[in-house]
Write an enzyme that holds these catalytic residues in place. Structure first.
Site, PDB file in Angstrom:
ATOM      1  N   TYR A 164     -79.124 -51.359  70.007  1.00  0.00           N
ATOM      2  CA  TYR A 164     -78.035 -51.934  69.123  1.00  0.00           C
ATOM      3  C   TYR A 164     -76.768 -51.425  69.388  1.00  0.00           C
ATOM      4  O   TYR A 164     -76.378 -50.050  69.387  1.00  0.00           O
ATOM      5  CB  TYR A 164     -78.512 -51.249  67.691  1.00  0.00           C
ATOM      6  CG  TYR A 164     -78.174 -52.082  66.366  1.00  0.00           C
ATOM      7  CD1 TYR A 164     -77.036 -52.933  66.703  1.00  0.00           C
ATOM      8  CD2 TYR A 164     -78.765 -52.150  65.174  1.00  0.00           C
ATOM      9  CE1 TYR A 164     -76.639 -53.824  65.508  1.00  0.00           C
ATOM     10  CE2 TYR A 164     -78.219 -52.897  64.189  1.00  0.00           C
ATOM     11  CZ  TYR A 164     -77.223 -53.672  64.216  1.00  0.00           C
ATOM     12  OH  TYR A 164     -76.935 -54.544  63.299  1.00  0.00           O
ATOM     13  N   LYS A 186     -73.163 -55.781  67.946  1.00  0.00           N
ATOM     14  CA  LYS A 186     -72.647 -55.910  66.486  1.00  0.00           C
ATOM     15  C   LYS A 186     -71.060 -56.363  66.601  1.00  0.00           C
ATOM     16  O   LYS A 186     -70.357 -55.853  67.280  1.00  0.00           O
ATOM     17  CB  LYS A 186     -72.438 -54.783  65.780  1.00  0.00           C
ATOM     18  CG  LYS A 186     -71.744 -54.754  64.399  1.00  0.00           C
ATOM     19  CD  LYS A 186     -72.532 -55.582  63.298  1.00  0.00           C
ATOM     20  CE  LYS A 186     -73.888 -55.081  62.693  1.00  0.00           C
ATOM     21  NZ  LYS A 186     -74.512 -55.675  61.849  1.00  0.00           N
ATOM     22  N   PRO A 212     -71.796 -61.199  64.387  1.00  0.00           N
ATOM     23  CA  PRO A 212     -70.784 -61.040  63.716  1.00  0.00           C
ATOM     24  C   PRO A 212     -70.644 -60.841  62.084  1.00  0.00           C
ATOM     25  O   PRO A 212     -69.716 -60.632  61.508  1.00  0.00           O
ATOM     26  CB  PRO A 212     -69.946 -62.111  63.945  1.00  0.00           C
ATOM     27  CG  PRO A 212     -70.876 -63.257  64.042  1.00  0.00           C
ATOM     28  CD  PRO A 212     -72.135 -62.628  64.581  1.00  0.00           C
ATOM     29  N   HIS A 259     -84.660 -56.113  60.811  1.00  0.00           N
ATOM     30  CA  HIS A 259     -83.387 -55.667  60.581  1.00  0.00           C
ATOM     31  C   HIS A 259     -83.391 -54.267  60.407  1.00  0.00           C
ATOM     32  O   HIS A 259     -84.329 -53.454  60.126  1.00  0.00           O
ATOM     33  CB  HIS A 259     -82.801 -56.371  59.422  1.00  0.00           C
ATOM     34  CG  HIS A 259     -81.406 -55.791  58.973  1.00  0.00           C
ATOM     35  ND1 HIS A 259     -81.545 -54.964  58.072  1.00  0.00           N
ATOM     36  CD2 HIS A 259     -80.412 -55.969  59.446  1.00  0.00           C
ATOM     37  CE1 HIS A 259     -80.224 -54.581  57.484  1.00  0.00           C
ATOM     38  NE2 HIS A 259     -79.517 -55.068  58.519  1.00  0.00           N
TER      39      HIS A 259
END
Length: 437
Positions: free
Chosen positions: A158, A204, A233, A331
Site C-alpha cells: 500500500y 493512494k 484517488p 479493503h
C-alpha cells in the site's frame, strides 16, 4: 441475569472496552494527511468460563458512544449467538449529529449512516465472540467460518505519497523519508518488496493533479514489469477525468479504485472504459449492492469486515459477488494486529478472493498483540491456533490507552483535514469537495 447466565454455558460475564491511540505516519490522501496518532478500540469479551476473546474497530468518539451502552447488554449473552449481536445493537440509538452523509468522510469510506456506524461497532464484538468461541472449542476462527480454502493470504503493498515527518515534528519519527514524486514512490515500493516480498502495488491517489499520479504509476510499471498495479484517488475525479486517466493507463492498471464519487458517476466511467473499477466507497452495505451491480458501476468490491458487520457478513458479500460475477478483494484502513488476524481468517475461507488484499499494517510500528504479523513473499500464513491465534500484550495495550487518556481530545477523532492545517502554509486547508479534479 444470574439465572440467564446459569443456563448458558458460554455466557459473557464481562466486556472490556479499551480505546487507544496508535502512532501513524504522515500519509497523504485527497482529504489531507494522517494525524500523528489514530484512534482504535480494542474489545474483550470474557466468558463465565474465564475465556477471553478480542476484537478491534474504529475508536473515534462516535463509535465509542455506541460501544459503551452496547457492551453491558452483552453480559449474559451466549458467545455463539452471533445473530443476537445485531438484535441487541438495534436497541442503541445514534446521535444524528455524529452522522455525516457527505461522500468521503469517516476514513474515506463513502456516505455515512447510523446503520453503518452500528455495523462497525458490532464487527468488533462479533470477532471477539468468534475468538472466544474458537478458544473454548479449541479450533481456529476459520474453522468456525466453514474451513479454510487456502493456507496463506496474499496482500498488496500500500503505497502513499507522504511527508518525511508530521508538521512541527509532532508524532513518532520513522526512517521512510518523503515520497512526493515518481522516484519517491518507486523507492517506497522497492523497500516494501525488500522487507515484505509484496508482488502487487496500490497507490493512494487524489493528492496531486492526475498527470502526476499517472507518471507515478508508469514509473512503477517500468520498475516492476508485469506486477499488478492499482490506483485509488478516493472519488477525487470527475467522470471525464476518470475516463482520461483510464485511457492513459489502459493495460497498465489491474483496476482503478473509486475514481469518481458515488455509484452514478462510477457507472458513467464504467460505461466508457474496459479498465475494471473497484470500490470500497459506494458499495459498503447490502442495500447499496443493487444499484451498483445493476448499472455495472463496479467490477470489484473491496470487502471490509468493519464495514459489513463482521466476518460472516463478509462471507455473505463474497457469495453475492460470486453470484453476479463481480470480483472480490479486501479493503484496509489503519489497523492493528487483531483486525489483520480477523481479516486473514475470513479471507482464507472465501473461494472467490480474486485479488490480493490491502493492508496498512506495514506502516504501523505499534501493536497491542504479542509479536507482529510477518509477511513472507507478500503473504500471511493462516493461523491454525484456537481462535484468532493472537495474544494481547497487556503492557502495550496499557501504554497506548494511557496515551489516549492523556490526549486533549485533538486526536480522538480522525480528521485528516485538521492535520493538514497544521502544516506551514496550509492553515486555510479544508477537505475538498469531491470531485476535486
Amino acid at each position: 441475569m444470574d439465572a440467564q447466565m446459569g443456563s448458558c454455558r458460554h455466557a459473557i460475564a464481562e466486556v472490556r472496552l479499551t480505546p487507544v491511540l496508535v502512532c501513524d505516519p504522515p500519509l497523504l490522501n485527497v482529504q489531507g494527511v494522517h494525524q500523528p496518532y489514530t484512534p482504535r478500540l480494542v474489545v474483550e469479551v470474557v466468558t463465565e468460563d474465564g475465556v477471553t476473546g478480542v476484537g478491534e474497530t474504529y475508536g473515534d468518539t462516535k463509535y465509542l458512544e455506541l460501544a459503551r451502552p452496547y457492551a453491558p447488554l452483552l453480559v449474559g449473552h451466549d458467545i455463539a449467538d452471533l445473530n443476537g449481536l445485531f438484535t441487541l445493537m438495534d436497541a442503541i440509538g445514534v446521535d444524528e449529529s455524529r452522522v455525516d452523509d457527505s461522500v468521503g468522510v469517516g476514513g474515506l469510506r463513502g456516505v455515512q449512516t447510523a446503520d453503518k456506524l452500528r455495523l462497525s461497532v458490532v464487527s468488533a464484538f462479533e470477532v471477539a465472540c468468534l475468538d472466544a468461541l474458537g478458544r473454548t472449542l479449541g479450533v481456529p476462527v476459520h474453522t468456525l467460518l466453514g474451513g479454510k480454502v487456502r493456507d496463506s493470504v496474499e496482500y498488496s503493498a500500500y503505497l502513499f505519497y507522504r511527508w518525511a515527518e508530521h508538521p512541527g515534528g509532532t508524532g513518532e519519527k520513522d526512517d521512510w523519508g518523503a515520497a512526493l514524486d515518481p522516484d519517491g514512490i518507486v523507492a517506497q515500493a522497492r523497500r516494501f518488496v525488500r522487507e515484505h516480498g509484496f508482488t502487487s502495488f496500490k497507490l493512494k491517489g487524489g493528492v496531486f493533479p492526475p498527470e502526476r499520479e499517472i507518471a507515478a504509476v508508469r514509473a512503477l510499471a517500468d520498475a516492476f514489469p508485469g506486477h499488478p498495479l492499482r490506483l485509488d484517488p478516493n472519488g477525487g475525479w470527475t467522470p471525464g477525468t476518470s475516463l482520461r486517466v483510464a485511457a492513459e493507463l489502459a493495460g497498465v492498471l489491474e483496476y482503478l479504485e473509486d475514481p469518481a464519487p458515488g455509484t452514478r458517476a462510477m457507472a458513467e466511467v464504467s460505461a466508457g472504459t474496459d479498465v475494471p473499477l473497484a470500490t470500497n466507497m459506494c458499495v459498503t452495505t447490502f442495500p447499496e449492492i443493487r444499484e451498483a451491480f445493476a448499472t455495472d458501476a463496479v467490477q470489484v468490491v473491496l470487502a471490509d469486515h468493519h464495514y459489513w458487520g463482521g466476518l460472516r457478513r463478509t462471507q455473505e458479500l463474497a457469495a453475492v459477488c460470486r453470484t453476479f460475477g463481480v470480483g472480490l478483494s479486501m479493503h484496509s484502513n489503519t489497523h492493528l494486529g487483531i483486525s489483520l488476524a480477523a481479516m486473514t481468517h475470513v479471507a482464507a475461507t472465501v473461494p472467490n478472493l480474486d485479488y490480493a488484499c490491502d493492508s496498512h499494517y506495514p506502516w504501523q510500528s505499534e501493536d497491542v498483540i504479542v509479536g507482529r504479523h510477518v509477511f513472507r513473499d507478500g503473504r500471511l500464513p493462516v493461523c491454525d491456533a484456537p481462535g484468532l491465534g493472537v495474544e494481547l500484550d497487556r503492557d502495550a495495550l496499557d501504554r497506548l490507552h494511557r496515551r489516549w487518556l492523556a490526549d486533549d481530545g485533538s486526536m480522538r477523532d480522525r480528521d485528516d483535514a485538521a492535520a493538514m492545517r497544521r502544516a506551514p502554509g496550509r492553515s486555510q486547508w479544508s477537505a475538498p469537495a469531491l470531485p476535486r479534479w
